[in-house]
Motif scaffolding. Structure first.
Motif, mmCIF file in Angstrom:
data_model
loop_
_atom_site.group_PDB
_atom_site.id
_atom_site.type_symbol
_atom_site.label_atom_id
_atom_site.label_comp_id
_atom_site.label_asym_id
_atom_site.label_seq_id
_atom_site.Cartn_x
_atom_site.Cartn_y
_atom_site.Cartn_z
ATOM 1 N N UNK A 197 70.354 27.666 -11.536
ATOM 2 C CA UNK A 197 70.070 28.583 -10.432
ATOM 3 C C UNK A 197 69.842 27.811 -9.138
ATOM 4 N N UNK A 198 69.216 26.656 -9.229
ATOM 5 C CA UNK A 198 69.000 25.812 -8.042
ATOM 6 C C UNK A 198 70.320 25.364 -7.445
ATOM 7 N N UNK A 199 71.247 24.947 -8.313
ATOM 8 C CA UNK A 199 72.544 24.487 -7.818
ATOM 9 C C UNK A 199 73.290 25.619 -7.111
ATOM 10 N N UNK A 247 64.836 28.660 -1.482
ATOM 11 C CA UNK A 247 64.934 29.096 -2.880
ATOM 12 C C UNK A 247 65.290 27.901 -3.780
ATOM 13 N N UNK A 248 66.204 27.038 -3.316
ATOM 14 C CA UNK A 248 66.597 25.868 -4.100
ATOM 15 C C UNK A 248 65.403 24.951 -4.337
ATOM 16 N N UNK A 249 64.572 24.771 -3.312
ATOM 17 C CA UNK A 249 63.395 23.915 -3.464
ATOM 18 C C UNK A 249 62.424 24.502 -4.486
ATOM 19 N N UNK A 250 62.229 25.820 -4.452
ATOM 20 C CA UNK A 250 61.324 26.470 -5.405
ATOM 21 C C UNK A 250 61.856 26.329 -6.830
ATOM 22 N N UNK A 300 60.264 24.395 -10.239
ATOM 23 C CA UNK A 300 60.119 25.043 -11.547
ATOM 24 C C UNK A 300 60.892 24.287 -12.624
ATOM 25 N N UNK A 301 62.091 23.796 -12.272
ATOM 26 C CA UNK A 301 62.871 23.022 -13.243
ATOM 27 C C UNK A 301 62.141 21.738 -13.616
ATOM 28 N N UNK A 302 61.586 21.051 -12.624
ATOM 29 C CA UNK A 302 60.859 19.811 -12.903
ATOM 30 C C UNK A 302 59.638 20.038 -13.766
#
Length: 614
Positions: free
Chosen positions: A40-42, A52-55, A59-61
């Motif tokens: 979703x980030x990509x 949104x990508x930073x958020x 969450x992924x990390x």
């Protein structure tokens, strides 16, 4: 996954809609989430939605972190950690980001993500309210597993897998950290359901893990756990294989010990030892395995009084089994071609007179610089991290275990023992190359050109300041046998002179080597005492002979992980075939080098002493 330099705000995390992204997943394992968030980030980055990508990246990390409940102070670790870097680290979220996690967690529906973010807020920001949220969320994950409404990674609908039990263990740890001495009834009841479910399914490994957790955190009475495990491990029970039954007996003994039942502990340990012997009975065609199980049985019986006779019987069988190991081993040899090194050595010695050749021969190679050896060993572990996962066993020539070293975690650092073992392995290769390319070609060149006799070599030894008075004949005759390729005689004469040589060096430097016993008798320091890094003699020896030389002496002659030539020769542990190997030839030459190197700056005096000017 890159953690942004500025914390991601609560509103941005909410707008990332983590629950919506995870809505179709029944998993309660965070390791299944980080790929969802990363994809979703990509997509957000391609759409240039930077906030949104930073958020999603945060969450992924956080989802990618590995849970390690055995470490209560640092329960999270990076998914990937190598010498050159790692994936997201828990400390990257310390401060405002952890506070934001604590604010976000209660609003999440997904229990595993809620538990992860709340737990990070507890660990990194010490928020007690988040700790309670984490406990409730972890318990909900376990409930879903028990009810088969959720699964761990790999679609495992099982509450007794290792990863599922980690969740329950983390609950117990947080409960203790919050000040709860005893676990609440809800935790105890849920832990019992996990054990019962594993037992009904015949999942012995899972039951054993759940029982160990219950014993460690007081989730059941030790006596109850001990009796249940002993019953499951009975001979008539077919409960998930003999290795699990061994584990159950070990667990039962620990639980009886916790309950203060010494008689029951001894009974279970005797049953455990006999079960280990039964496994050894089936391994007679695999003596390494047979030896392993016999060693375990003997170690088990050592904990019980009155088992001396049985231990002696098993020890005798162990020795016989070790004697058979050689029948199942195949020799492995590699031919080393010296090539240019051989030619260079011959050219270096050819044309010199006897005195010049004898001096040049002792200076063909020198002991490696100690920091370089450690750096090379560390580099080897870093380049092959999987190699450290296997705990090394070092055997003596009779296949008895001489030393054991611990394994290294995938992301762990090698300790002194591991590094030294790797150094010794590297040094074995270096010695083989040195013997093939320099020592043997040089020896044969000197014999071809000069045929040094015993009288000359005794005079050479007598000229060395390192040879103790009265020992010149030993050294000179040992050098003679060495140059004549009689390595059995040379080793017996030279290698046993190392200890008196080192004592002579210390005495000559006014260092007292006398040791006083409690009964007022006296003795001289032995080789192991002289080389002990924490002892009083190591530093003086290093200052007199050099750190590199003493380090090589320790690795070659004394360390059990290495050839330990002086020890094994003195105690008659070497067979005749060992004396033709590179290590023995190198050791004889090393003794020559040690004695003759101090004469390198006194060539003319030595030539006059030998009467060998030609």
């Amino acid at each position: 996954m890159n953690v942004p330099s500025a914390p991601v705000a609560l509103q941005a995390l909410l707008e990332a809609s983590p629950d919506s992204l995870l809505a179709k997943l029944r998993s309660v394992d965070c390791s299944d989430f980080w790929t969802v968030f990363a994809k979703a980030r990509d997509i957000a980055m391609e759409a240039q939605e930077s906030e949104r990508a930073a958020a999603l990246d945060v969450l992924a990390g956080a989802s990618s972190l590995i849970l390690r409940p055995a470490d209560p102070l640092q329960p999270f670790a990076p998914l990937i950690e190598m010498a050159h870097g790692s994936s997201a680290r828990p400390e990257a979220y310390r401060g405002p980001q952890a506070e934001t996690f604590g604010d976000l967690a209660p609003s999440l529906e997904q229990p595993a993500l809620r538990a992860r973010l709340a737990d990070l807020a507890w660990v990194l920001a010490k928020r007690a309210d988040a700790a309670r949220v984490a406990i409730d969320a972890y318990l909900e994950c376990i409930q879903r597993l028990v009810q088969r409404r959720g699964h761990m990674r790999g679609d495992r609908y099982n509450a007794s897998t290792d990863r599922a039990l980690d969740l329950l263990a983390r609950v117990c740890v947080i409960q203790r950290q919050l000040g709860g001495k005893d676990q609440p009834p809800s935790h105890i009841a849920l832990a019992k359901r996990v054990r019962d479910q594993a037992r009904r399914r015949g999942d012995g490994r899972g039951y054993l893990g759940a029982a160990e957790l219950a014993l460690n955190f007081g989730l059941a009475k030790p006596l109850f756990l001990a009796r249940a495990a002993e019953k499951l491990a009975s001979k008539d029970a077919d409960f998930d294989g003999e290795h699990v039954q061994i584990g159950l007996l070990e667990h039962s003994a620990r639980a009886y010990q916790r309950a203060g039942r010494k008689a029951e502990v001894d009974r279970v340990l005797i049953a455990l030892a006999e079960r280990q012997v039964q496994i050894a009975d089936r391994m007679t065609k695999a003596p390494f395995q047979e030896v392993h199980w016999l060693e375990l049985a003997i170690a088990t019986l050592r904990q019980i009084r009155g088992t001396n006779e049985r231990r002696a019987e098993l020890q005798a069988r162990l020795i016989r089994a070790q004697g058979r190991i050689g029948e199942f081993m195949m020799p492995v040899s590699t031919k080393i071609e010296g090539g240019e090194l051989v030619d260079s050595t011959r050219d270096h010695l050819e044309g010199l007179d006897l005195c010049g050749a004898l001096l040049a021969y002792c200076d063909l190679s020198r002991s490696p610089f100690v920091p370089d050896l450690y750096a090379e060993a560390a580099k080897s572990f870093a380049s092959t991290p999987l190699a450290g996962l296997f705990a090394p066993l070092i055997f003596d020539p009779k296949f008895k275990v001489a030393s054991r070293l611990p394994a290294i975690d995938f992301a762990g650092q090698p300790d002194e023992g591991n590094l030294r073992f790797k150094i010794i392995q590297h040094e074995e290769i270096r010695r083989a190359v040195t013997v093939a390319g320099q020592i043997e070609p040089g020896r044969m060149q000197i014999v071809l050109d000069h045929q040094p006799d015993e009288r000359t070599l005794i005079r050479l030894a007598s000229a060395s300041p390192l040879v103790p008075p009265g020992h010149e004949l030993f050294f000179g005759r040992g050098f003679t046998h060495f140059f004549n390729a009689d390595f059995i005689e040379a080793a017996h004469l030279l290698l046993l002179q190392l200890e008196p040589l080192l004592r002579h060096v210390l005495v000559h430097a006014d260092t007292d080597i006398t040791r006083f016993r409690a009964d007022q008798t006296q003795s001289s320091a032995t080789l192991s005492v002289l080389l002990n890094p924490q002892g009083p003699y190591r530093t003086p020896l290093e200052s007199l002979l050099g750190e590199a030389t003493i380090f090589e002496i320790e690795n070659l002659f004394d360390r059990q992980e290495g050839p330990a030539l002086r020890h094994r020769l003195a105690h008659g542990l070497l067979t005749h075939g060992f004396f033709g190997r590179a290590d023995t030839i190198y050791a004889c030459w090393f003794m020559y080098r040690l004695c003759i190197a101090p004469l390198l700056d006194h060539e003319e005096e030595l030539r006059h002493h030998l009467g060998a000017s030609r």
